[in-house]
Design an enzyme around this catalytic site. Sequence first.
Site, mmCIF file in Angstrom:
data_model
loop_
_atom_site.group_PDB
_atom_site.id
_atom_site.type_symbol
_atom_site.label_atom_id
_atom_site.label_comp_id
_atom_site.label_asym_id
_atom_site.label_seq_id
_atom_site.Cartn_x
_atom_site.Cartn_y
_atom_site.Cartn_z
ATOM 1 C CG HIS A 59 39.241 33.862 34.474
ATOM 2 N ND1 HIS A 59 38.442 33.716 35.579
ATOM 3 C CD2 HIS A 59 38.548 34.626 33.607
ATOM 4 C CE1 HIS A 59 37.306 34.373 35.377
ATOM 5 N NE2 HIS A 59 37.338 34.939 34.186
ATOM 6 C CG ASP A 172 33.451 35.502 34.690
ATOM 7 O OD1 ASP A 172 34.512 35.220 34.123
ATOM 8 O OD2 ASP A 172 33.232 36.616 35.210
ATOM 9 C CD GLU A 201 39.429 37.775 34.450
ATOM 10 O OE1 GLU A 201 39.096 38.559 33.549
ATOM 11 O OE2 GLU A 201 38.680 37.511 35.408
ATOM 12 C CD GLU A 202 36.224 37.262 37.755
ATOM 13 O OE1 GLU A 202 36.128 38.501 37.774
ATOM 14 O OE2 GLU A 202 35.539 36.537 37.018
ATOM 15 C CG ASP A 224 36.290 35.639 30.561
ATOM 16 O OD1 ASP A 224 35.296 35.302 31.208
ATOM 17 O OD2 ASP A 224 37.295 36.146 31.093
ATOM 18 C CG HIS A 315 30.930 38.754 38.247
ATOM 19 N ND1 HIS A 315 31.846 39.697 38.682
ATOM 20 C CD2 HIS A 315 31.608 37.962 37.392
ATOM 21 C CE1 HIS A 315 33.007 39.480 38.082
ATOM 22 N NE2 HIS A 315 32.886 38.444 37.289
HETATM 23 CO CO CO Z 1 34.425 37.810 35.915
HETATM 24 ZN ZN ZN Z 2 35.876 36.214 33.358
#
Ligand code: CO
Ligand code: ZN
Length: 344
Positions: A59, A172, A201-202, A224, A315
Amino acid sequence: MMELLKKLSEAHGVPGSEDEVREIMKKELEKYCKVEVDALGNLIAKKGNGKKKIMLAAHMDEIGLMVKHVDKNGFLRFATLGGFFDQMLLSQRVVVHTKKGRIWGVVGSKPPHLMKEEERKKVVEYKDMFIDVGAGDEKGIKKLGIEVGDYITFDRSFKELPGNLITGKAFDARLGCAALIEIMKKVRTKHSIYAVGTIQEEVGLKGAKTAAFKINPDIAIALDVAPAGDFPGVKEEESHLKVGSGPVITIADASGRGLITHPTVKNLLIRTAEKYKIPYQLEVGEGGTTDASAIHLTREGIPSGVVSIPTRYIHSPVEVASLKDIENAVKLVTLSLENYSPMT
Ligand code: CO
Ligand code: ZN
């Protein structure tokens, strides 16, 4: 590779605004693949012309913020896009992306001088936070071109750390995006390989779902990051994943509610790693999930799996990962694609 990782990490793209990342990936992938962009913004690169189709997905979006409200004094209130630990937001320098260009700001907070003893112990919720862009008032905000709906990212540059490690924001899943590009550069197979830079995606695995429907692959692998636990405060039984100990092969994530890896893909990945002596780690996750969760439930079902880069502090804008793991992930997936031989 380092240059590419830096470019991808420092590019800005929250869910729904992945343009900058897509441009970088497109430029790279066009050298080795046929490339197209679908209606929602997924980047789809194809290499090979075999009957069997394999889809790779990474992503392009990163977690971020969005301007929700401007108050009388020109401070911005925001909504979050993706999963946050609110405390991480305080004292960040941010970039507001307006039609006119970039504006820098900070997530301000009370200094300890003005806090009561009790206040210092509390986590501040994001709803009580604000961004200061130095506007002064609403007029100032208009002059800067800031509007409700503008997206906001973290201002954080990419750096190398000792021990072959790197740190930055949006690892990420930009580490996955970088791996995807390297794989497409290297892979030689009789199958058709589709590499997809997915959107949003998130906030619900959205791009992966529509891209998988379009491509209708025989199997799929998402690339990922996975939460490493090799730092103070995490017990081994919470996460035994270590940065530098090899790419992660997911067995299940989100306690099985996300994905339970299909045996076809699981065996392909593990057998390839064993055959070529590539280090790897197995993951049974209880928290997050990946694009593979959406892909495997598309159409009549698509056997799917995940290869992840073990990463610390996911994150946050100070994620840490190992170059060695990225290289081994590229090797593992490339050789798996080349070794894939379906029964029919
Ligand atoms: Co993420
Ligand atoms: Zn991810």
